[in-house]
Design a protein around this motif. Structure first.
Motif, PDB file in Angstrom:
ATOM      1  N   THR A 315       0.815  -1.214   0.000  1.00  0.00           N
ATOM      2  CA  THR A 315       0.000   0.000   0.000  1.00  0.00           C
ATOM      3  C   THR A 315       0.848   1.262   0.000  1.00  0.00           C
ATOM      4  OG1 THR A 315      -0.152  -0.230   2.408  1.00  0.00           O
ATOM      5  CG2 THR A 315      -2.010  -1.033   1.110  1.00  0.00           C
ATOM      6  N   GLU A 316       2.014   1.222   0.649  1.00  0.00           N
ATOM      7  CA  GLU A 316       2.862   2.409   0.696  1.00  0.00           C
ATOM      8  C   GLU A 316       3.359   2.780  -0.697  1.00  0.00           C
ATOM      9  OE1 GLU A 316       4.794   2.865   5.106  1.00  0.00           O
ATOM     10  OE2 GLU A 316       5.957   1.751   3.607  1.00  0.00           O
ATOM     11  N   PHE A 317       3.804   1.773  -1.460  1.00  0.00           N
ATOM     12  CA  PHE A 317       4.300   2.117  -2.795  1.00  0.00           C
ATOM     13  C   PHE A 317       3.144   2.490  -3.720  1.00  0.00           C
ATOM     14  CE2 PHE A 317       6.258   1.677  -6.943  1.00  0.00           C
ATOM     15  CZ  PHE A 317       7.475   2.300  -6.722  1.00  0.00           C
ATOM     16  N   LEU A 318       2.010   1.848  -3.551  1.00  0.00           N
ATOM     17  CA  LEU A 318       0.842   2.242  -4.343  1.00  0.00           C
ATOM     18  C   LEU A 318       0.425   3.673  -4.007  1.00  0.00           C
ATOM     19  CD1 LEU A 318      -1.316  -1.020  -4.257  1.00  0.00           C
ATOM     20  CD2 LEU A 318      -0.179  -0.013  -6.250  1.00  0.00           C
ATOM     21  N   SER A 319       0.622   4.088  -2.757  1.00  0.00           N
ATOM     22  CA  SER A 319       0.319   5.470  -2.377  1.00  0.00           C
ATOM     23  C   SER A 319       1.207   6.444  -3.141  1.00  0.00           C
ATOM     24  CB  SER A 319       0.496   5.650  -0.872  1.00  0.00           C
ATOM     25  OG  SER A 319      -0.445   4.882  -0.143  1.00  0.00           O
ATOM     26  N   ILE A 320       2.481   6.075  -3.321  1.00  0.00           N
ATOM     27  CA  ILE A 320       3.389   6.919  -4.100  1.00  0.00           C
ATOM     28  C   ILE A 320       2.925   6.975  -5.557  1.00  0.00           C
ATOM     29  CG2 ILE A 320       5.748   7.143  -4.952  1.00  0.00           C
ATOM     30  CD1 ILE A 320       6.709   5.870  -2.343  1.00  0.00           C
ATOM     31  N   VAL A 518      -7.411   0.340  -3.162  1.00  0.00           N
ATOM     32  CA  VAL A 518      -8.413   1.217  -2.565  1.00  0.00           C
ATOM     33  C   VAL A 518      -7.858   1.908  -1.324  1.00  0.00           C
ATOM     34  CG1 VAL A 518     -10.654   1.276  -1.406  1.00  0.00           C
ATOM     35  CG2 VAL A 518     -10.359  -0.085  -3.485  1.00  0.00           C
ATOM     36  N   GLU A 519      -7.083   1.161  -0.516  1.00  0.00           N
ATOM     37  CA  GLU A 519      -6.548   1.719   0.731  1.00  0.00           C
ATOM     38  C   GLU A 519      -5.467   2.763   0.494  1.00  0.00           C
ATOM     39  OE1 GLU A 519      -4.174   0.251   4.760  1.00  0.00           O
ATOM     40  OE2 GLU A 519      -5.025  -1.231   3.383  1.00  0.00           O
ATOM     41  N   ALA A 520      -4.697   2.620  -0.585  1.00  0.00           N
ATOM     42  CA  ALA A 520      -3.579   3.531  -0.846  1.00  0.00           C
ATOM     43  C   ALA A 520      -4.070   4.963  -1.001  1.00  0.00           C
ATOM     44  CB  ALA A 520      -2.833   3.087  -2.096  1.00  0.00           C
ATOM     45  N   SER A 521      -3.255   5.904  -0.480  1.00  0.00           N
ATOM     46  CA  SER A 521      -3.646   7.317  -0.526  1.00  0.00           C
ATOM     47  C   SER A 521      -2.442   8.188  -0.855  1.00  0.00           C
ATOM     48  CB  SER A 521      -4.234   7.747   0.816  1.00  0.00           C
ATOM     49  OG  SER A 521      -4.389   9.146   0.884  1.00  0.00           O
ATOM     50  N   ALA A 522      -2.631   9.159  -1.730  1.00  0.00           N
ATOM     51  CA  ALA A 522      -1.564  10.094  -2.081  1.00  0.00           C
ATOM     52  C   ALA A 522      -1.215  11.020  -0.925  1.00  0.00           C
ATOM     53  CB  ALA A 522      -1.984  10.927  -3.295  1.00  0.00           C
ATOM     54  N   ASP A 523      -2.069  11.063   0.079  1.00  0.00           N
ATOM     55  CA  ASP A 523      -1.886  11.997   1.198  1.00  0.00           C
ATOM     56  C   ASP A 523      -1.342  11.344   2.452  1.00  0.00           C
ATOM     57  OD1 ASP A 523      -2.939  14.147  -0.311  1.00  0.00           O
ATOM     58  OD2 ASP A 523      -4.957  13.417   0.090  1.00  0.00           O
ATOM     59  N   GLU A 524      -1.016  10.037   2.355  1.00  0.00           N
ATOM     60  CA  GLU A 524      -0.534   9.347   3.556  1.00  0.00           C
ATOM     61  C   GLU A 524       0.203   8.074   3.157  1.00  0.00           C
ATOM     62  OE1 GLU A 524      -2.393   7.478   7.709  1.00  0.00           O
ATOM     63  OE2 GLU A 524      -3.696   8.333   6.158  1.00  0.00           O
ATOM     64  N   PHE A 525       1.327   7.799   3.869  1.00  0.00           N
ATOM     65  CA  PHE A 525       2.016   6.529   3.677  1.00  0.00           C
ATOM     66  C   PHE A 525       1.272   5.468   4.490  1.00  0.00           C
ATOM     67  CE2 PHE A 525       5.726   9.340   2.801  1.00  0.00           C
ATOM     68  CZ  PHE A 525       6.018   8.863   1.524  1.00  0.00           C
ATOM     69  N   ARG A 526       0.540   4.596   3.809  1.00  0.00           N
ATOM     70  CA  ARG A 526      -0.293   3.629   4.523  1.00  0.00           C
ATOM     71  C   ARG A 526       0.281   2.229   4.410  1.00  0.00           C
ATOM     72  NH1 ARG A 526      -6.542   5.391   3.095  1.00  0.00           N
ATOM     73  NH2 ARG A 526      -6.527   7.327   4.302  1.00  0.00           N
TER      74      ARG A 526
END
Length: 526
Positions: A315-320, A518-526
């Motif tokens: 999820t962290e890399f998907l957030s990036i 779905v969980e990944a977010s551009a505004d947070e390292f999740r």
């Protein structure tokens, strides 16, 4: 230094024994001959440049080389008594030594691997095999926002800081990189004079301590960064988000090790303990990371900027990736660091059980970029026990564009895995700041070995690709790398793992990826 004094004293004693033979008794003849021979051998050991260990331990150092002449079974027993030297390390070390010396040739009696073992991997070959034509392939780093792209070699020197390695080791690595036309990652310890003396291309690594570009409070200093990043030697900038050998940790440099030279390189006070935080203060979200990348690209005059990380969660890399899509700011490259990386400065629990191994991390990053339609914009590097031509080809099959090697490069400059990195008593002068030890590492000789090793390994990888009937590394795919998964059953990486299609996550994420996407977010390292 005491060693020349001891050798000189040996000459005095030997001469006295010889005089005693002439003027007193012939019983002194044998001791005189032994002493004269030892003094002569010690003198030769001090002046020769090929073997650092003999320069540090004259006469006594020959015991190690005598051990290498013993039958392989006996030698293997002594090597295996060191529980830290894994089979991979033993084979890699011997191979790198031979290539560095320019003596690696054909091996008798066939494979040393158990081809029936679980996990055994092999590459397919082709009846359309041919001789490799391009023995120095290049990969361009630089997207549309980069005005000074850099063509990086297939195999380069991975991140190792001045302080962790000696000045002579750093200089030899850099001079070898200059001669071979490959890149030298500075490590997070900053750009030292020894990174510049050899004339090699640099990838400047910026860690959470911002060494070389930090203010008095340890925060990022844009003025200091701009001054150094625009130097001609700096070809690219890499932000270290995390390190495979110690994921989730910063670093501590004890005050006793912070000499005036290291303090000047890192931009810290002399003699005071320096702590690198676990995370960066210049950004805290994926979007802020990309803004920071854009800032570094602008301050450096348009040079390639990327980041290095050991994967923790998908999820962290998907957030990036989501942040890249939202901002249209992309790194020029990503270096995936495997959890199997080595260090002399991390708790054993972190080294053994935290972070994702390179194989899984590399394929994850490749799939994330493919699935979000970003793979063509971003080059992917891989770092983690990369040493042989087969390692290079296998990692490209798994998704890499270029490779970084640390441990193998240390072997090339003389490391014998004495496991004394944290004691400042490295016997070969590689991982020490002891002047009497580091001075024994002859820079011209080790420069040649670094050059030899890299050139031979890339040439081997290129010929493996040609033996597969391919015209270049760009034609490699997961279907060309096989692995024994059980009993007599083997399968290709294309069959064992799921591989996303270009843009698949944007259109219709597969079930196995949907929750993470779905969980990944551009505004947070999740």
């Amino acid at each position: 230094m005491m060693r020349p004094v001891i050798v000189a004293a040996a000459w005095v004693v030997a001469i006295l024994a010889a005089l005693a033979t002439v003027f007193t008794s012939w019983w002194w003849a044998l001791p005189a001959l032994v002493l004269l021979g030892s003094a002569a051998l010690g003198t030769w050991d001090l002046v020769q440049t090929e073997h650092t260990i003999l320069r540090v331990y004259p006469v006594l150092g020959h015991v190690r080389f005598l051990m290498e002449l013993i039958r392989p079974e006996i030698r293997q027993y002594f090597i295996e008594s060191n529980t830290e030297a894994t089979p991979f390390d033993r084979e890699t070390r011997d191979m790198v030594y031979e290539r560095a010396k320019g003596t690696k040739g054909d091996e008798p009696f066939g494979t040393e691997r158990d081809v029936n073992a679980l996990g055994y991997e092999f590459l397919r070959h082709s009846l359309r095999a041919h001789l490799a034509e391009d023995l120095d392939p290049r990969v361009r780093l630089g997207g549309p926002d980069c005005t000074q792209p850099y063509d990086i070699a297939m195999l380069n020197v991975s991140a190792m800081s001045f302080g962790a390695l000696s000045a002579n080791a750093i200089e030899a690595l850099n001079a070898g990189a200059a001669r071979g036309g490959f890149a030298h990652d500075t490590g997070e310890g900053g750009i030292s004079p020894y990174h510049l003396r050899g004339g090699g291309d640099l990838i400047w690594e910026i860690g959470s301590g911002y060494f070389g570009c930090r203010d008095a409070d340890g925060r990022f200093d844009p003025v200091a960064f701009a001054e150094k990043s625009t130097m001609p030697a700096v070809k690219a900038i890499s932000i270290k988000l995390s390190q495979g050998a110690k994921p989730g940790l910063g670093g501590v440099l004890p005050g006793a090790k912070v000499s005036a030279e290291i303090a000047a390189t890192r931009g810290v006070p002399v003699g005071k303990t320096v702590v690198s935080p676990p995370s960066h203060s210049a950004f805290g979200t994926p979007t802020e990371l990309l803004t920071f990348i854009a800032t570094l690209r602008r301050l450096s005059g348009g040079k390639p900027v990327g980041f290095k990380l050991c994967i923790g969660a998908r999820t962290e890399f998907l957030s990036i990736c989501k942040a890249i899509l939202a901002t249209d700011i992309a790194p020029d490259f990503v270096i995936v660091d495997g959890a199997e990386g080595g260090t002399g400065a991390a708790p054993q629990e972190f080294e053994d059980h935290v972070g994702m191994p390179l194989t899984e991390g590399l394929m994850l990053v490749h799939n994330c970029l493919v699935g979000t339609g970003l793979r063509d914009r971003i080059r992917v590097g891989a770092s983690g026990k990369v040493a042989s031509g087969v390692d290079v080809v296998s990692r490209v099959c798994q998704g890499a564009d270029f490779l970084m090697a640390a441990r193998a490069m240390m072997f090339a400059v003389g490391c014998i895995q004495a496991l004394k990195c944290n004691t400042n008593r490295c016997p070969t002068g590689v991982a020490t700041q002891d002047p009497s030890r580091s001075r024994a590492l002859d820079v011209p000789d080790k420069t040649e070995r670094v050059f030899n090793y890299q050139r031979a390994t890339v040439a081997s990888a290129a010929q493996i690709v040609a033996s597969m009937g391919l015209d270049g590394f760009h034609e490699l795919s997961p279907a060309m790398l096989n692995r024994r998964i059980e009993g007599q059953r083997t399968a290709t990486y294309a069959e064992i793992y799921d591989w996303l299609m270009p843009g698949e996550l944007l259109e219709d994420p597969p079930q196995s990826w949907r929750s993470d996407w779905v969980e990944a977010s551009a505004d947070e390292f999740r």
